[in-house]
Write an enzyme that holds these catalytic residues in place. Structure first.
Site, PDB file in Angstrom:
ATOM      1  CD  GLU A  23      -5.180  -3.028  -5.163  1.00 25.65           C
ATOM      2  OE1 GLU A  23      -5.888  -3.565  -4.293  1.00 25.65           O
ATOM      3  OE2 GLU A  23      -3.974  -2.767  -5.011  1.00 25.65           O
ATOM      4  CD  GLU A  55      -0.528  -7.897  -3.951  1.00 27.73           C
ATOM      5  OE1 GLU A  55      -1.721  -7.664  -4.207  1.00 27.73           O
ATOM      6  OE2 GLU A  55       0.039  -7.503  -2.912  1.00 27.73           O
ATOM      7  CD  GLN A 102      -3.974  -9.401  -7.004  1.00 31.93           C
ATOM      8  OE1 GLN A 102      -3.123 -10.201  -7.343  1.00 31.93           O
ATOM      9  NE2 GLN A 102      -3.866  -8.660  -5.891  1.00 31.93           N
ATOM     10  CE1 TYR A 110     -10.017  -5.898  -4.745  1.00 34.33           C
ATOM     11  CE2 TYR A 110      -9.285  -4.172  -3.248  1.00 34.33           C
ATOM     12  CZ  TYR A 110      -9.009  -5.117  -4.226  1.00 34.33           C
ATOM     13  OH  TYR A 110      -7.724  -5.271  -4.692  1.00 34.33           O
ATOM     14  CG  ASN A 149      -0.915  -0.754  -3.064  1.00 38.40           C
ATOM     15  OD1 ASN A 149      -1.825  -0.582  -3.875  1.00 38.40           O
ATOM     16  ND2 ASN A 149      -1.043  -1.563  -2.019  1.00 38.40           N
ATOM     17  CD  GLU A 150      -5.038  -0.853  -0.608  1.00 38.77           C
ATOM     18  OE1 GLU A 150      -4.823  -1.479   0.438  1.00 38.77           O
ATOM     19  OE2 GLU A 150      -5.985  -1.104  -1.372  1.00 38.77           O
TER      20      GLU A 150
END
Ligand code: AHR
Length: 511
Positions: A316, A44, A365, A261, A192-193
């Protein structure tokens, strides 16, 4: 007599402990291919992931580069066998206007990276730079397109720009900018999201937006089959997946995303290197929750898509801690220890074992951000423990998943338990079997007895990643403190016996 009784009792106890870690490998029952794309990565425009990480600019004379991309990074990622790379976000994707990143660099408009530190983005790294870099890496690009603040027209023009080989307004501009042949990008994320930084939408609203965008995502090139990925659930938001699967026509839906996460807790994530066993246990608990997430999202998908045509795309995942002291809080720069190696090992085993449905995943990432595989400091570059796990596990890429039955001891901490051992196995194209094993127990070695059913093996070799303490990590001063070594703890007789040291990752090769 008493001595004999005590000896027998001790022996019985030992056998009982050993008996708890058992694995049966069904070497003749494999049918599902483990897509190499579950070993994917994410880059990103965030902190020093792109600028200083991947890209140092063509005019940089201090750091060896190929068209501005660091040569040391290219070499390391190729060795790791990076299969795909997601770009340009993340949250950044829904603020990004791709036209700002093409043409002469001096004429590209600047923007503010509102999500990540409020820094000025000069757009010097754009579409050509990214897609050419993917060619250097041998990785498939995965473009996450702007839905939150973009338009359908902007999106479809991007597809035409990168994928159309014939004469068209966008391919004309691409050729003027120096690229004759289309890149044929297959993987496309539709925002995204969407539930958060991508627009704070309700899923009921997002499905209509998705239907609109996906309808106009023409496959400009006959060579590429566009693979459309819907912005997916935040962790355990099962309603999100349910509505996507129910309300989007399946002929315009190829993948459904999921983000998860791992950390102690969001409000108190703690240091990446200075943590105690309680924090380690909580982080691994959060990582192992991926199994439940993938199972439950898959169960919902199975109801609408029993043939498993649509992929679950965990685009992710990884550990998320406090930033390193003294660094920009918006840059998400963190160190990477043996705890992260444990997260990577168990998560990749989960993905392998769910490879019927999980067919793409992206660690967050790649460089200098969150659970990075590479850290850079000016001209220096180091590989993290997570890199080593990814490199060791690359033997599973495109292998045939071999089913296993695993009975494991518990890792116990203050009355709480987690399964100590995690495993997955595959057979590669040459017929070699690989078994990846992780012992997350912070204090105890685990012995495993592996029954090998359905084939005969003559040899076992292996590699191990472990270290003296869970907090061990590589630094620019000591870049090889944590690195894989030859594994000597496996013996092959009628069964395979393996001893895994505390907090270790082992990959075995059986021939
Ligand atoms: O990976 C960092 C951020 O985490 C991404 O930009 C966003 O998608 C997620 O919330």
């Amino acid at each position: 007599m008493k001595k004999l009784f005590t000896t027998v009792l001790v022996l019985a106890l030992v056998l009982q402990v050993n008996a708890q870690n058992q694995l049966i490998l069904h070497a003749d029952l494999g049918k599902t291919k483990i897509s190499k794309h579950i070993y994917g990565h994410f880059s990103e425009h965030l902190g020093k992931c792109i600028y200083g990480g991947f890209y140092v600019g063509e005019n940089n004379t201090k750091i060896a580069n190929s068209k501005g991309v660091r040569k040391d990074v290219i070499e390391a990622l190729k060795k790791m066998k990076i299969p795909n790379l997601r770009w340009p976000g993340g949250c950044f994707a829904d603020t990004y206007h791709w036209e700002d990143g093409i043409g002469p660099v001096s004429q590209r408009p600047k923007m503010i990276n509102t999500n990540w530190g409020g820094v000025t983005e000069d757009n010097s790294f754009g579409t050509h730079d990214f897609l050419n870099m993917c060619e250097l890496l041998g990785a498939e690009p995965y473009l996450a397109a702007n839905v939150g603040s973009g338009t359908v027209q902007e999106f479809t023009q991007w597809i035409q720009y990168v994928n159309f080989d014939g004469e068209s307004p966008m391919s004309k501009v691409r050729i003027e900018n120096g690229r004759e042949k289309a890149w044929n990008v297959k993987f496309w994320g539709v925002g995204n999201e969407a539930w958060g930084c991508g627009g704070n939408m309700r899923v009921e609203h997002y499905v209509d937006i998705y239907r609109q965008y996906a309808t106009f995502m023409t496959d400009w090139s006959n060579a590429s089959q566009i693979f459309r990925i819907a912005s997916g659930a935040n962790g355990a938001d099962y309603h999100w997946t349910e509505v996507l699967m129910r309300d989007i026509p399946h002929d315009i839906l190829d993948g459904v995303a999921l983000h998860h996460y791992s950390n102690v807790q969001w409000s108190n994530k703690g240091s990446s290197t200075d943590f105690n066993e309680g924090q380690y246990f909580a982080t691994l608990k959060s990582a192992l929750f991926m199994d439940e997430l993938v199972t439950r999202h898959s169960t919902i998908m199975d109801r609408y898509d029993p043939a498993k045509k649509i992929a679950l795309v965990v685009d992710e995942w990884g550990g998320w801690y406090d930033v390193e002291p003294g660094t920009n809080p918006g840059f998400l720069y963190q160190q990477n220890t043996m705890r992260d190696a444990m997260i990577a090992g168990v998560t990749l085993n989960i993905f392998n074992n769910h490879s019927e449905r999980v067919r793409i995943a992206n660690l967050a990432q790649t460089i200098n951000v969150l659970q990075a595989v590479i850290l850079t400091k000016d001209e220096k570059m180091i590989l993290t423990p997570t890199y080593h796990v990814m490199e060791m596990y690359n033997v599973h890429q495109d292998g045939i998943l071999l089913p296993i039955d695993l009975k494991t001891n518990n890792y116990q901490f203050e009355g709480k338990t987690l399964p100590a051992v995690s495993a997955s196995a595959s057979r590669d194209q040459s017929g070699t079997t690989h078994i990846s094993l992780v012992n997350i127990d912070a204090k105890n070695a685990q012995e495993i007895s592996i029954q090998l059913q359905g084939t005969k093996y003559n040899s076992v070799t292996g590699r191990i990643l472990t270290s003296a303490t869970l907090q061990d990590h590589n630094t620019f001063e000591n870049p090889s403190k944590v690195k894989p070594e030859t594994f000597k703890g496996a013996t092959l007789a009628s069964d395979l016996k393996v001893t895994l040291p505390p907090f270790s990752v082992v990959v075995l090769e059986l021939k």
